[in-house]
Design an enzyme around this catalytic site. Sequence first.
Site, PDB file in Angstrom:
ATOM      1  CE  LYS A 178      48.940  50.465  27.684  1.00 34.70           C
ATOM      2  NZ  LYS A 178      49.860  50.573  28.847  1.00 34.70           N
ATOM      3  CE  LYS A 221      46.869  40.464  31.086  1.00 37.56           C
ATOM      4  NZ  LYS A 221      47.220  41.088  32.374  1.00 37.56           N
ATOM      5  CE  LYS A 276      53.459  43.427  33.927  1.00 33.75           C
ATOM      6  NZ  LYS A 276      51.993  43.316  33.956  1.00 33.75           N
ATOM      7  CG  ASP A 280      51.995  44.553  37.282  1.00 37.02           C
ATOM      8  OD1 ASP A 280      51.128  44.174  36.492  1.00 37.02           O
ATOM      9  OD2 ASP A 280      52.526  43.777  38.116  1.00 37.02           O
TER      10      ASP A 280
HETATM   11  N1  GLU Z   1      49.731  45.592  34.572  1.00 40.60           N
HETATM   12  C1  GLU Z   1      48.423  45.429  34.039  1.00 40.60           C
HETATM   13  C2  GLU Z   1      48.288  44.042  33.433  1.00 40.60           C
HETATM   14  O1  GLU Z   1      48.852  43.095  33.945  1.00 40.60           O
HETATM   15  C3  GLU Z   1      48.007  46.562  33.119  1.00 40.60           C
HETATM   16  C4  GLU Z   1      48.859  46.792  31.924  1.00 40.60           C
HETATM   17  C5  GLU Z   1      48.529  48.077  31.171  1.00 40.60           C
HETATM   18  O2  GLU Z   1      47.586  48.762  31.531  1.00 40.60           O
HETATM   19  O3  GLU Z   1      49.264  48.360  30.219  1.00 40.60           O
HETATM   20  O4  GLU Z   1      47.590  43.816  32.479  1.00 40.60           O
END
Ligand code: GLU
Length: 450
Positions: free
Chosen positions: A94, A118, A130, A170
Amino acid sequence: MKDRAETLLSGFMNQIAPRHPGEAEFLQAVEDVARDVLTIEKASSDFTASRVLERLSEADRIISFRITWRDDSGDVQINRGWRVQQTNLLGPYKGGVRWAPEVTTSVLKFLAFEQAFKNALTGMPLGAAKGGADFQPKGRSVAEIERFAAAFMAELSHHVGPELDVPAGDIGVGAQEIGLMSRAWMQQARRWGGAMTGKPTALAGSAMRAEATGYGLIYLTEAVLTEVGEALAGKRVAISGRGNVSRHAARKALTLGAKVITLSGRAGTWHAPDGFTHETLDQVLASTGDDVHSPSKDRQVEFHADTKPWRFAPDIALPCATQNELTLDDAQALVESGCCYLAEGANMPLTAEAGACFAKSGLVQVPGKAANAGGVAVSGLEMQQNAGFAAWNADKVDRKLRAIMCDIHDLLKRERTSCCTMTGAIDYRRAANVAGYRRLAQAMVAGGVL
Ligand code: GLU
């Protein structure tokens, strides 16, 4: 104790660094975590035997691919795309997708590594990943974005799915782009499913996903202030950037009575000495091209070219633009002007030197792993809604978001005994690394050697 931690750290980094040559951002992110968790790893025979941090530092896999598409002039364009699938220990892979010219494997590897910690802090069943492409969406037509998204998904579709890997947005990727990618996946998979989050609400996206990261940042900042008997109302808040995170953080802070004094872009900073109103905020957010320098006809907002928000003496700094945006000079300026709190809306916005300066200064620093987790948390709520064929209203999602951010604060507070600053305050940076690590390490030990 300190010496032992430094020896462990240099031993670990000497082993890791040669495996990732030239990947400065990735090594910076790993070192930030290693500094705090190696002593915890060494104190547990299970964690040590499982070589937890070493394994977490190596992505499960990195998919790298070519993207070929045709621009509006009919010319063929070639870009590079990647998906870093970091770990599915806690749930499906994710994390967001970033489209920006400066995207490299090092940047995506650091973001995927951070995402693991996170996502662990949210307490939800979320793995980490990512992805992205070295593509500049700015200035491209709708038709070009459509063709690029289809070409990107021609490869990425093979690697994603609701229980496999769930990308989101993102930098450079918002609801519109996610909608295109989500439909491309459904077409190729020949089924409906929540393989992406951050979709437009018309396409089964969650209410409040766009607002989530910015609102969550403010909810966590509020919790940090409440902990020390302070309030957000009346505080001078400097925000960098003017993208999705910045604008929603600004609006929520304003609604809660804070004085938002800056937003920024590549060319400079908009400074509202008496604080933005919702109207002047709208003007700055709508300004493009020629009107960037004079968004406010009534002079409530000044534009300062080539200047960062950190020069305007805020009480609270919220870096929300991008990695390494806040340097040692900026950190010194903030400390000297009496700034007491900093919460990271962006991922790793501080250079290592800026972080070290804050650590010595007593400024309370809340890292992105905790402070900007509201975005991925509402993505987790979007996955729950899609899997349960439900659609919750904005109020319900906002309440859940606020509760998740408060839970993250409580989790970090529980690390207080081993994670406090010289002044006895909670060391949120260390606590986030330690709490995220514990959750991942326990899962790794329980899952054996795979
Ligand atoms: N890109 C966002 C982050 O840095 C959200 C990632 C997501 O919702 O999967 O956490």
